[in-house]
Design a protein around this motif. Sequence first.
Motif, PDB file in Angstrom:
ATOM      1  N   THR A  23       1.074   0.435  -1.879  1.00 53.30           N
ATOM      2  CA  THR A  23       1.549   1.706  -2.385  1.00 53.30           C
ATOM      3  C   THR A  23       1.570   2.204  -3.848  1.00 53.30           C
ATOM      4  OG1 THR A  23       3.667   0.760  -2.798  1.00 53.30           O
ATOM      5  CG2 THR A  23       3.361   1.457  -0.569  1.00 53.30           C
ATOM      6  N   ARG A  24       1.376   3.338  -4.013  1.00 52.37           N
ATOM      7  CA  ARG A  24       1.219   4.065  -5.372  1.00 52.37           C
ATOM      8  C   ARG A  24       2.354   4.717  -5.741  1.00 52.37           C
ATOM      9  NH1 ARG A  24      -1.657   0.016  -5.985  1.00 52.37           N
ATOM     10  NH2 ARG A  24      -4.021   0.081  -6.021  1.00 52.37           N
ATOM     11  N   GLY A  25       3.265   4.415  -6.464  1.00 54.16           N
ATOM     12  CA  GLY A  25       4.385   5.091  -6.776  1.00 54.16           C
ATOM     13  C   GLY A  25       4.221   5.949  -7.693  1.00 54.16           C
ATOM     14  N   ASN A  26       5.043   7.026  -8.023  1.00 56.12           N
ATOM     15  CA  ASN A  26       5.169   7.801  -9.069  1.00 56.12           C
ATOM     16  C   ASN A  26       6.538   7.922  -9.916  1.00 56.12           C
ATOM     17  OD1 ASN A  26       6.975   9.707  -7.684  1.00 56.12           O
ATOM     18  ND2 ASN A  26       5.016  10.456  -6.510  1.00 56.12           N
ATOM     19  N   LEU A  27       6.733   8.946 -10.790  1.00 58.92           N
ATOM     20  CA  LEU A  27       7.870   9.080 -11.473  1.00 58.92           C
ATOM     21  C   LEU A  27       9.094   9.250 -10.643  1.00 58.92           C
ATOM     22  CD1 LEU A  27       9.576   9.475 -14.092  1.00 58.92           C
ATOM     23  CD2 LEU A  27       8.781  11.884 -13.871  1.00 58.92           C
ATOM     24  N   PHE A  28       9.013   9.915  -9.380  1.00 54.36           N
ATOM     25  CA  PHE A  28      10.212  10.245  -8.519  1.00 54.36           C
ATOM     26  C   PHE A  28      10.457   9.101  -7.494  1.00 54.36           C
ATOM     27  CE2 PHE A  28       8.077  13.972  -9.949  1.00 54.36           C
ATOM     28  CZ  PHE A  28       9.212  14.608 -10.648  1.00 54.36           C
ATOM     29  N   ILE A  29       9.406   8.524  -7.047  1.00 53.76           N
ATOM     30  CA  ILE A  29       9.590   7.481  -6.100  1.00 53.76           C
ATOM     31  C   ILE A  29       8.463   6.205  -5.981  1.00 53.76           C
ATOM     32  CG2 ILE A  29       8.363   8.706  -4.317  1.00 53.76           C
ATOM     33  CD1 ILE A  29      10.433   7.698  -2.056  1.00 53.76           C
ATOM     34  N   SER A  30       9.094   5.026  -5.757  1.00 54.64           N
ATOM     35  CA  SER A  30       8.348   3.972  -5.769  1.00 54.64           C
ATOM     36  C   SER A  30       8.911   2.790  -5.175  1.00 54.64           C
ATOM     37  CB  SER A  30       7.922   3.657  -7.561  1.00 54.64           C
ATOM     38  OG  SER A  30       9.079   3.109  -8.025  1.00 54.64           O
ATOM     39  N   VAL A  31       7.999   1.583  -4.678  1.00 56.52           N
ATOM     40  CA  VAL A  31       8.858   0.629  -4.363  1.00 56.52           C
ATOM     41  C   VAL A  31       7.938  -0.667  -5.306  1.00 56.52           C
ATOM     42  CG1 VAL A  31       8.911   1.143  -2.011  1.00 56.52           C
ATOM     43  CG2 VAL A  31       6.760   0.354  -2.327  1.00 56.52           C
ATOM     44  N   SER A  32       8.823  -1.442  -5.306  1.00 58.03           N
ATOM     45  CA  SER A  32       8.153  -2.796  -6.207  1.00 58.03           C
ATOM     46  C   SER A  32       8.184  -4.080  -5.365  1.00 58.03           C
ATOM     47  CB  SER A  32       9.059  -2.625  -7.433  1.00 58.03           C
ATOM     48  OG  SER A  32       8.514  -3.781  -8.365  1.00 58.03           O
TER      49      SER A  32
END
Length: 178
Positions: A23-32
């Motif tokens: 996945t590629r997150g952004n400023l608003f939503i991401s997973v790590s």
Amino acid sequence: RVGGLGRHDLVWGGEARYTHDDTRGNLFISVSPERYDHRLLSAFAQDEIELADERLHLTLGGKVEHRDYTGASFQPTARLHWRVTPRHALWTAVSRAQRAPDRIERSMRLAIAGFPMPGGMWGVVGIQGNPAIESEWMTAYEAGYRTVVGDAITVDVAAYVSRYSNLMANVERAPRVE
């Protein structure tokens, strides 16, 4: 017949599952982490045992499941079915089931709003997953009565009680600045 306990009808199976997220997150939503490999192994077995002249059946079973992030779990079930007459039957059961958290519940970061902070910086209000979240469990108790009415109608009356433990919930934490 096995061990003099009556006729057995054994069903068993298993599963191996591998998934890969990128996945590629952004400023608003991401997973790590952005890249994640997940393995799920499971096996089940169920034995329906005829105890008395095709009128009384005991079903015992269980499922063993192993996930990378929750480890191993056992989910048993037991069911007793008594055909009182050819048209009337009673049954009861108890089972235990697990709902494991998914990747989003464990590792998502969702920005809801931004706000100005002193010094010209911006802060973010958001929701953060919990990497230490554990599985939910349910123990279900069931009982019922079945009757055959005429040639084509079956009527069931059943009662269910379920007890839940370790339910997941949104927990407020002290805010942190991002």
